[in-house]
Structures are given as C-alpha cells and as structure tokens.
Motif scaffolding. Structure first.
Motif, mmCIF file in Angstrom:
data_model
loop_
_atom_site.group_PDB
_atom_site.id
_atom_site.type_symbol
_atom_site.label_atom_id
_atom_site.label_comp_id
_atom_site.label_asym_id
_atom_site.label_seq_id
_atom_site.Cartn_x
_atom_site.Cartn_y
_atom_site.Cartn_z
ATOM 1 N N MET A 99 -66.903 -64.070 -33.386
ATOM 2 C CA MET A 99 -66.232 -62.781 -33.148
ATOM 3 C C MET A 99 -64.763 -63.005 -32.807
ATOM 4 O O MET A 99 -63.871 -62.331 -33.331
ATOM 5 N N ARG A 100 -64.500 -63.985 -31.935
ATOM 6 C CA ARG A 100 -63.105 -64.268 -31.575
ATOM 7 C C ARG A 100 -62.310 -64.639 -32.820
ATOM 8 O O ARG A 100 -61.170 -64.228 -32.991
ATOM 9 N N LYS A 101 -62.939 -65.437 -33.669
ATOM 10 C CA LYS A 101 -62.234 -65.897 -34.866
ATOM 11 C C LYS A 101 -62.010 -64.746 -35.841
ATOM 12 O O LYS A 101 -60.907 -64.569 -36.375
ATOM 13 N N PHE A 109 -56.768 -61.801 -21.518
ATOM 14 C CA PHE A 109 -56.240 -61.422 -20.205
ATOM 15 C C PHE A 109 -57.367 -61.513 -19.190
ATOM 16 O O PHE A 109 -58.374 -60.817 -19.330
ATOM 17 N N ARG A 110 -57.181 -62.328 -18.169
ATOM 18 C CA ARG A 110 -58.212 -62.433 -17.124
ATOM 19 C C ARG A 110 -57.587 -62.180 -15.753
ATOM 20 O O ARG A 110 -57.034 -63.095 -15.125
ATOM 21 N N PRO A 111 -57.660 -60.952 -15.292
ATOM 22 C CA PRO A 111 -57.079 -60.643 -13.984
ATOM 23 C C PRO A 111 -57.909 -61.230 -12.842
ATOM 24 O O PRO A 111 -59.135 -61.175 -12.875
ATOM 25 N N ILE A 138 -53.351 -65.617 -18.642
ATOM 26 C CA ILE A 138 -53.341 -65.408 -20.094
ATOM 27 C C ILE A 138 -53.833 -66.708 -20.718
ATOM 28 O O ILE A 138 -53.189 -67.756 -20.603
ATOM 29 N N ARG A 139 -54.982 -66.601 -21.333
ATOM 30 C CA ARG A 139 -55.622 -67.766 -21.949
ATOM 31 C C ARG A 139 -55.538 -67.622 -23.463
ATOM 32 O O ARG A 139 -56.009 -66.622 -24.013
ATOM 33 N N GLU A 140 -54.940 -68.618 -24.116
ATOM 34 C CA GLU A 140 -54.973 -68.625 -25.589
ATOM 35 C C GLU A 140 -56.444 -68.747 -25.971
ATOM 36 O O GLU A 140 -57.165 -69.577 -25.409
ATOM 37 N N LEU A 145 -59.415 -77.005 -28.496
ATOM 38 C CA LEU A 145 -60.671 -77.734 -28.699
ATOM 39 C C LEU A 145 -61.788 -76.851 -29.250
ATOM 40 O O LEU A 145 -62.651 -77.313 -29.984
ATOM 41 N N TYR A 146 -61.754 -75.584 -28.874
ATOM 42 C CA TYR A 146 -62.838 -74.687 -29.291
ATOM 43 C C TYR A 146 -62.915 -74.558 -30.809
ATOM 44 O O TYR A 146 -63.994 -74.390 -31.361
ATOM 45 N N PHE A 147 -61.747 -74.555 -31.456
ATOM 46 C CA PHE A 147 -61.741 -74.268 -32.890
ATOM 47 C C PHE A 147 -61.188 -75.430 -33.728
ATOM 48 O O PHE A 147 -60.993 -75.286 -34.915
#
Ligand code: IPM
Ligand code: MG
Length: 368
Positions: A99-101, A109-111, A138-140, A145-147
């Motif tokens: 889904m992310r891809k 965004f992680r407050p 803010i996380r790319e 590594l994930y992709f």
C-alpha cells in the motif's frame, strides 16, 4: 456539499473496535460541517488474507484507488498466528508495504504529543515533561532498507546469507526533507536532522541534500543529531525537539520510542502522505492479546481521523476541535483499561464509551 470518499480498512485485532469509534466521529463531523463522507469499508490485512488469499486484495485496491483518503486500522497477528500465512502474504509484507508503495506515501507524520491531560500516562518524571511534550517525527516511508534490493541464498562456504540494501536517491531524500522544512516553517522554525553519517554513506548523501534544500528555508535553524544520540535525548530531554526528520528505519524505531515517551503506542496516530493519495493509521499494531474485549483506547485512531480532516480535507479547525475533545475526556479522568495508569482515581470505561465521550465533548464545541 463537498463529498469525500474514504476507504475504511478496519484491519485486524483491535482494528474493528477502534475503527467503529472513528466512524462515530465522522458521522458527527458530517452533522456539524458542510461535508459528507462516503465510507467504503474494505478488507485488509490478515482478515483479508483469510477471506481472499491476499492481504491487499484486488477489490480493496480498487476501493482505495477511487477513494480521496484511506483510514486504516492496525493489522497483523500474533507471532504464532502469523505462521499460518505464507511469509510474503503476511499482512505487513503483503498488505502494508505494497500500500505504501502503490500510493508512494513518502512522508509519514508521527506526532508525539503529551499535553498536561495525558502527562500521567508517561513514564518520564514531571521535571522532564515540563509544560508538555510536543514534537513531530517526519519519517521517510517508501525508501531505505524497507524497499531496497533483497537477496538471500547459500554462499560459497555453504552458509545461508541475506543481503538487504539501504537505497536512496537524491529525489527521494529531497521530497521528504521538503516536507520537514515546510512543517518546521509552520511550527517553531527548528528542525532536528537525524542521521548516522559517521557510518552510513546514505546519511552522507542525505545531509548533502539537506544543505541544498536548506538554502530555500533560511529562517529554519537546523540541528544535526546522530540517531543513537537522538534515542538518548528523546528520553533525557524530549522537550528540546519540535520537528525531527529521518530515513525510514530510523523513523520506525524512534517513533516507537515516541510511544514509550507518551506511555503507550495507543497514543500515537499517524498520517502517511503521498503525492496524490494519503492514508491515516495508528502507529501501533493490532494488539491481538486484547482484541475483542472493548478495552483498547481509540485515541490513535481518532487522532488519525483528526489528521485526515486537516491534511486531506482542509478541515483544520474541526481537527483542532477533535484533539481538544479527546483531551477533555482524559482531563475528566476517563480512560480505557489498556491505558490505565493512575490507579483507582481513573474512571475506566470501554472503547465504545470512550468514543461516546469524545462525541459528547466534540458536540459541545461550536462547529467551525
Ligand atoms: C510502523 C510499523 C510497520 C513498519 C510494520 C507493521 C511493517 O511498525 O508503521 O511503524 O515497520 O513500518
Ligand atoms: Mg513501527
């Protein structure tokens, strides 16, 4: 009247319970605003796998493709239950990462938000919390590594091996940094750049690109911090942070530490922003151990709704109202059993009752 189509993916474990509360809020928001939400429920995660053989089935893809935004519950099973699903179809690899891809949701965004009303949940001492903690990671989200390329097999010496590659190109880095600078511009004009350039070449490139992007944002004070040191300072001095930016894996780890600072991942909503489509989800897992008992707090899901109202539908004031309504419920001493910390003076209510209280509080605030 503006109508927004929302793909509603309840997910696994506590997902359906907390998603039901999100629906209550959206229904109330419709009555208070000139807006309509067209909710399209769809299967996702293990629930989808057992029904269709896929964690992100074609029907769900079609619904998400057509939606204006996606509201997604947590997914996944216990370690043991996961083994019933082939590795590549497990909800994380077979559902979430695709889904992310697919929607290229590069900015997560992680407050990490701990106002006074929530301070008692935190394991940190009052003098460390001070007037409250309020920063955003803010996380790319679609690189690193994930992709990166992966490969495994048997090497010349007959040993099993695996390669996982941390890959970034400058465009991927630049667009994530742009988002972080823009957010810093709106907030306190301070940005912590989290990296590991003393070891990783990917961080060296990241920092080079940062210097280029930075020239467009002369007002922003940038501080560099190594990821390991950042982990320490998140505990010792969390109030020094306002906006933090980092690559995917660092962000995965440090944002869970954010949950630790708050006292629970149940207090961590998130937004995953793509160029055309965004999705919103709690940062936590599906908590199969407490699923079905009505004891999970829906805050992370309702916070994700607030982020969706603001970021996908430009309903900033109503988003603020929703945050305020949730604080009001905590301030009145209510909590759910999963979060209970204070002891007897907390009034423990169920997931649905908590949702009802938020509805009540939101209903009391003047509509925008
Ligand atoms: C998160 C989660 C996911 C991740 C998992 C479920 C694949 O931990 O959103 O932080 O690692 O990104
Ligand atoms: Mg994570």
């Amino acid at each position: 009247m503006p109508t927004h189509t929302i793909a509603l993916l309840a997910g696994d474990g506590i997902g359906p319970e907390i998603t039901a509360e999100a629906v209550k809020i959206l229904q109330l928001v419709e009555t208070r605003n000139d807006v309509r939400f067209d909710l399209k429920p769809a299967l996702f995660g293990a629930a989808a796998y057992f029904e269709t053989g896929k964690s992100f089935p074609e029907e769900t893809i079609a619904i998400c493709d057509k939606a204006d935004a996606i509201l997604k519950g947590p997914i996944g099973l216990s370690h043991e239950e996961s083994k019933k699903i082939p590795v590549d179809e497990q909800p994380e690899r077979g559902g979430l990462l695709p889904m992310r891809k697919r929607y290229d949701t590069y900015a997560n965004f992680r407050p990490v938000y701990l106002p006074r009303a929530l301070a008692h949940f935190s394991p940190l001492r009052p003098e460390i919390i001070g007037d409250g903690i309020d920063f955003i990671i803010i996380r790319e989200l679609v690189g690193g590594l994930y992709f990166g390329r992966k490969d495994s097999g048997i090497d010349d010496a007959g040993r099993r091996y695996v390669h996982e590659t941390l890959e970034y190109n400058e465009d991927q880095i630049r667009r994530a940094l742009e988002i972080a600078f823009q957010l810093a511009q709106k907030r306190k004009k301070r940005l912590h750049n989290v990296h590991k350039s003393n070891v990783l070449k990917s961080s060296v490139l990241w920092n080079e690109v940062l210097e280029e992007v930075r020239s467009d944002y002369p007002e922003i004070a940038v501080e560099h911090i190594l990821v390991d040191a950042a982990a320490t300072y998140l505990c010792l001095e969390p109030t020094r942070f306002d906006v933090m930016v980092m690559e995917n894996m660092f962000g995965d780890i440090l944002s869970d530490q954010g949950g630790g600072i708050l006292g629970s991942l149940g207090l961590m909503p998130s937004a995953c922003i793509g160029p055309e489509k965004s999705y919103y989800e709690p940062s936590h897992g599906s908590a199969p151990d407490i699923a079905g008992q009505g004891i999970a707090n829906p805050y992370s899901m309702l916070g994700s709704v607030a982020m969706m109202l603001e970021m996908s539908f430009d309903m900033e004031q109503e988003a603020r109202n929703l945050w305020q309504a949730m604080q009001a419920v905590f301030s009145a001493g209510f909590t759910t059993p999963d979060l209970a910390r204070r002891g007897d003076d907390e009034k423990k209510i169920s997931t649905a009752e908590f949702g009802d209280k938020v509805v009540e509080e939101l209903g009391r605030l003047p509509p925008p």
